[in-house]
Design an enzyme around this catalytic site. Structure first.
Site, PDB file in Angstrom:
ATOM      1  N   GLU A 186       0.823  -1.202   0.000  1.00  0.00           N
ATOM      2  CA  GLU A 186       0.000   0.000   0.000  1.00  0.00           C
ATOM      3  C   GLU A 186       0.865   1.263   0.000  1.00  0.00           C
ATOM      4  O   GLU A 186       1.932   1.302   0.605  1.00  0.00           O
ATOM      5  CB  GLU A 186      -0.913   0.000   1.224  1.00  0.00           C
ATOM      6  CG  GLU A 186      -1.968  -1.077   1.121  1.00  0.00           C
ATOM      7  CD  GLU A 186      -2.911  -1.118   2.310  1.00  0.00           C
ATOM      8  OE1 GLU A 186      -4.081  -1.458   2.109  1.00  0.00           O
ATOM      9  OE2 GLU A 186      -2.493  -0.803   3.432  1.00  0.00           O
ATOM     10  N   CYS A 215       3.410   8.624   1.044  1.00  0.00           N
ATOM     11  CA  CYS A 215       3.965   7.721   2.053  1.00  0.00           C
ATOM     12  C   CYS A 215       4.252   6.381   1.374  1.00  0.00           C
ATOM     13  O   CYS A 215       3.342   5.704   0.902  1.00  0.00           O
ATOM     14  CB  CYS A 215       2.946   7.577   3.180  1.00  0.00           C
ATOM     15  SG  CYS A 215       3.488   6.466   4.471  1.00  0.00           S
ATOM     16  N   CYS A 231       6.783  -6.728   7.738  1.00  0.00           N
ATOM     17  CA  CYS A 231       7.899  -6.190   8.523  1.00  0.00           C
ATOM     18  C   CYS A 231       8.395  -7.286   9.453  1.00  0.00           C
ATOM     19  O   CYS A 231       7.599  -8.073   9.954  1.00  0.00           O
ATOM     20  CB  CYS A 231       7.416  -4.986   9.332  1.00  0.00           C
ATOM     21  SG  CYS A 231       8.749  -4.065  10.131  1.00  0.00           S
ATOM     22  N   CYS A 241       6.469  -4.122  16.434  1.00  0.00           N
ATOM     23  CA  CYS A 241       6.073  -3.052  17.357  1.00  0.00           C
ATOM     24  C   CYS A 241       4.620  -3.330  17.758  1.00  0.00           C
ATOM     25  O   CYS A 241       3.774  -3.579  16.898  1.00  0.00           O
ATOM     26  CB  CYS A 241       6.225  -1.695  16.693  1.00  0.00           C
ATOM     27  SG  CYS A 241       7.920  -1.446  16.110  1.00  0.00           S
ATOM     28  N   CYS A 246       1.496  -1.502  16.158  1.00  0.00           N
ATOM     29  CA  CYS A 246       1.507  -1.273  14.703  1.00  0.00           C
ATOM     30  C   CYS A 246       0.846  -2.428  13.966  1.00  0.00           C
ATOM     31  O   CYS A 246       1.182  -3.593  14.175  1.00  0.00           O
ATOM     32  CB  CYS A 246       2.947  -1.091  14.217  1.00  0.00           C
ATOM     33  SG  CYS A 246       3.072  -0.998  12.419  1.00  0.00           S
ATOM     34  N   GLU A 280      10.513  -1.700   7.452  1.00  0.00           N
ATOM     35  CA  GLU A 280      11.600  -0.949   8.079  1.00  0.00           C
ATOM     36  C   GLU A 280      12.622  -0.634   6.983  1.00  0.00           C
ATOM     37  O   GLU A 280      13.362  -1.521   6.529  1.00  0.00           O
ATOM     38  CB  GLU A 280      12.220  -1.799   9.201  1.00  0.00           C
ATOM     39  CG  GLU A 280      13.522  -1.276   9.758  1.00  0.00           C
ATOM     40  CD  GLU A 280      13.520   0.207  10.115  1.00  0.00           C
ATOM     41  OE1 GLU A 280      12.724   0.621  10.973  1.00  0.00           O
ATOM     42  OE2 GLU A 280      14.327   0.956   9.533  1.00  0.00           O
ATOM     43  N   CYS A 318      -1.157   6.249   9.740  1.00  0.00           N
ATOM     44  CA  CYS A 318       0.074   5.599  10.212  1.00  0.00           C
ATOM     45  C   CYS A 318      -0.210   4.286  10.908  1.00  0.00           C
ATOM     46  O   CYS A 318      -1.062   4.215  11.779  1.00  0.00           O
ATOM     47  CB  CYS A 318       0.758   6.450  11.277  1.00  0.00           C
ATOM     48  SG  CYS A 318       1.281   8.025  10.724  1.00  0.00           S
TER      49      CYS A 318
HETATM   50  N1  SAH Z   1       9.116   1.054  10.055  1.00  0.00           N
HETATM   51  C1  SAH Z   1       9.396   2.424  10.096  1.00  0.00           C
HETATM   52  C2  SAH Z   1       8.536   3.256   9.167  1.00  0.00           C
HETATM   53  C3  SAH Z   1       7.073   2.943   9.051  1.00  0.00           C
HETATM   54  S1  SAH Z   1       5.961   3.288  10.372  1.00  0.00           S
HETATM   55  C4  SAH Z   1       9.258   2.946  11.498  1.00  0.00           C
HETATM   56  O1  SAH Z   1       8.778   2.233  12.352  1.00  0.00           O
HETATM   57  O2  SAH Z   1       9.686   4.063  11.730  1.00  0.00           O
HETATM   58  C5  SAH Z   1       5.601   5.039  10.337  1.00  0.00           C
HETATM   59  C6  SAH Z   1       5.246   5.597  11.730  1.00  0.00           C
HETATM   60  O3  SAH Z   1       3.913   5.223  12.169  1.00  0.00           O
HETATM   61  C7  SAH Z   1       6.192   5.084  12.816  1.00  0.00           C
HETATM   62  O4  SAH Z   1       6.579   6.129  13.659  1.00  0.00           O
HETATM   63  C8  SAH Z   1       5.324   4.110  13.545  1.00  0.00           C
HETATM   64  O5  SAH Z   1       5.814   3.865  14.822  1.00  0.00           O
HETATM   65  C9  SAH Z   1       3.994   4.777  13.518  1.00  0.00           C
HETATM   66  N2  SAH Z   1       2.857   3.898  13.809  1.00  0.00           N
HETATM   67  C10 SAH Z   1       2.801   2.559  13.660  1.00  0.00           C
HETATM   68  N3  SAH Z   1       1.577   2.101  14.035  1.00  0.00           N
HETATM   69  C11 SAH Z   1       0.846   3.171  14.415  1.00  0.00           C
HETATM   70  C12 SAH Z   1      -0.502   3.344  14.868  1.00  0.00           C
HETATM   71  N4  SAH Z   1      -1.320   2.305  14.974  1.00  0.00           N
HETATM   72  N5  SAH Z   1      -0.923   4.590  15.153  1.00  0.00           N
HETATM   73  C13 SAH Z   1      -0.086   5.648  15.000  1.00  0.00           C
HETATM   74  N6  SAH Z   1       1.175   5.545  14.558  1.00  0.00           N
HETATM   75  C14 SAH Z   1       1.656   4.325  14.269  1.00  0.00           C
HETATM   76 FE1  SF4 Z   2       7.690  -2.357  11.377  1.00  0.00          FE
HETATM   77 FE2  SF4 Z   2       7.680   0.328  11.689  1.00  0.00          FE
HETATM   78 FE3  SF4 Z   2       5.464  -1.122  12.193  1.00  0.00          FE
HETATM   79 FE4  SF4 Z   2       7.548  -1.289  13.837  1.00  0.00          FE
HETATM   80  S1  SF4 Z   2       6.296   0.557  13.436  1.00  0.00           S
HETATM   81  S2  SF4 Z   2       6.345  -3.012  13.055  1.00  0.00           S
HETATM   82  S3  SF4 Z   2       9.247  -1.111  12.404  1.00  0.00           S
HETATM   83  S4  SF4 Z   2       6.480  -0.882  10.210  1.00  0.00           S
END
Ligand code: SAH
Ligand code: SF4
Length: 411
Positions: free
Chosen positions: A124, A137, A144, A148, A151, A209, A382
């Protein structure tokens, strides 16, 4: 409300049909100039003495004009165009779905053909229009490896890394769809407009990532910022990492784009839970890597992303600890209201709590830190991205909508 239209209707299929990639041919997109020249010579399409000129021509057609078919390269002879077409492709991915949110955010589901013995993959890409700018974006991986806990992408296993071609064609296909290659068919107009572009900024904040796919991301971003091509300023490209410390310095040295760090916690105990890569690269090491990020200055700050999770990391003490932790680093802080997804146990902090947190940060000298959630109605915000293999079932989507209506996670 979600506006979604079926792009597989006959009319659109015929206009997109020519651009759907054939897996067998090598793509010319995403190659460095050197690799592009080598590929042309290797295929016997271009003699050595013409390589430099042909590479320049192709670069222009691919990245300034944005053509997706060799037939449109009208200053190249018919014979050469057909030889190119025999050996190579410059096709875009298939667009499986395009959704437009009520706030104008667009989300595409792209399908890429198989690599080697693999299967086709889907990812996406999200476009967020704002006053005076538009941000794309981009995803760097399918799924991944990191997990996290807040996420959605983190619940999808890594399928594979995306290639430089696949990273770049997200940008190029989005520009196709937004009419952001205006000079494609004009006989002599070939300038890259500095102003008025639909996509003025890109963020590597989609699925995956990016620093676990360093080489391909590097190639793609160097092409995206190449002054004779797509010409996006490196200041308008931001790469977000969960904290892959050993690659941070190289990101500045070799790619030179802006850096964002997914911080989300100010102590190791909590960060271990939220961003498990912290167990490998704890806060002390992460902060040290940020302090030495090449090019760092008050004009080129690092963005620290901080997701607001109710009763987890949103107290005033957390805000104080955040300011203390970042002391002395030229930084911007981006507070991200948590975006809910089906199956999560987290909730977004109350709006009042977010404001109090933001006020503290503002008073400490950091400006406008709350990121407005965009495109939540199409799960484009995000951390909500997840691709076809695990797309939401209808009852999950309904459950999510109910959650949002009930006010959970609504900012
Ligand atoms: N993997 C990389 C880039 C993609 S995530 C990283 O983790 O930085 C882009 C951003 O969205 C990151 O800061 C991530 O922590 C945040 N994010 C992930 N899940 C989210 C959620 N459910 N609500 C708000 N932000 C979130
Ligand atoms: Fe992967 Fe970024 Fe999501 Fe963490 S926040 S699981 S590094 S995409």
């Amino acid at each position: 409300m979600t506006l979604s239209f079926d792009i597989t209707d006959d009319q659109t299929r015929s206009s997109l049909g020519a651009r759907v990639a054939m897996p067998a041919k090598e793509s010319l997109i995403g190659l460095t100039r050197l690799e592009l020249g080598e590929a042309l010579v290797r295929a016997g399409v271009v003699p050595e003495r013409q390589v430099k000129m042909r590479v320049q021509q192709l670069w222009h057609w691919l990245y300034v004009r944005g053509v997706a078919d060799f037939a449109h390269m009208f200053n190249i002879s018919k014979d050469l165009r057909s030889a190119l077409d025999q050996h190579f492709t410059i096709a875009r991915p298939e667009i499986v779905e395009e959704q437009i949110s009520s706030d104008g955010t667009r989300k595409w589901l792209f399908r890429f053909p198989p690599r080697g013995a693999g299967r086709p993959v889907e990812i996406e890409t999200v476009y967020i229009p704002e006053e005076g700018r538009g941000t794309l974006c981009i995803s760097s991986q399918v799924g991944c490896t990191l997990t996290c806990s807040f996420c959605h992408t983190g619940t999808q296993k890594l399928v594979r890394n995306l290639t430089a071609e696949e990273i770049l064609t997200q940008l190029m296909t989005a520009r196709d769809r937004l009419g952001d290659f205006p000079d494609r068919d004009t006989p002599d107009g070939a300038i890259v407009p500095a102003e008025g572009r639909k996509i003025s900024n890109i963020v590597m904040m989609g699925m995956g990532e990016p620093l676990y796919n360093f080489e391909e991301v590097k190639k793609a971003l160097l092409i995206a910022s190449d002054g004779d091509g797509l010409s996006l300023s490196k200041r308008r490209i931001t790469l977000s990492t969960s904290g892959v410390v050993p690659e941070i310095f190289r990101t500045g040295e070799e790619i030179g784009v802006m850096l964002a760090i997914s911080l989300h916690a100010t102590n190791d105990d909590l960060r271990d839970l939220l961003v498990p890569i912290n167990k490998k690269y704890p806060l002390k090491d992460l902060v040290a890597a940020c302090r030495t990020y090449p090019g760092l200055s008050n004009a080129r700050r690092i963005t620290f992303e901080y997701v607001m999770l109710k009763d987890v990391n949103d107290s005033l003490d957390d805000a104080k600890a955040l300011v203390k932790l970042l002391k002395g680093i030229p930084a911007k802080i981006n507070l991200i209201p948590f975006n809910p997804w089906p199956g999560t146990n987290y909730q977004c902090s109350d709006w009042e709590t977010i404001e109090k947190f933001a006020d503290y940060i503002n008073n400490a000298g950091y400006a406008s830190p709350i990121r407005t959630p965009r495109g939540r109605d199409i799960l484009a915000a995000c951390g909500q991205l997840k691709s076809e293999s695990e797309r939401l079932k209808k009852h999950e989507r309904l459950a999510l909508e109910a959650m949002m209506i009930a006010g959970h996670g609504e900012a």
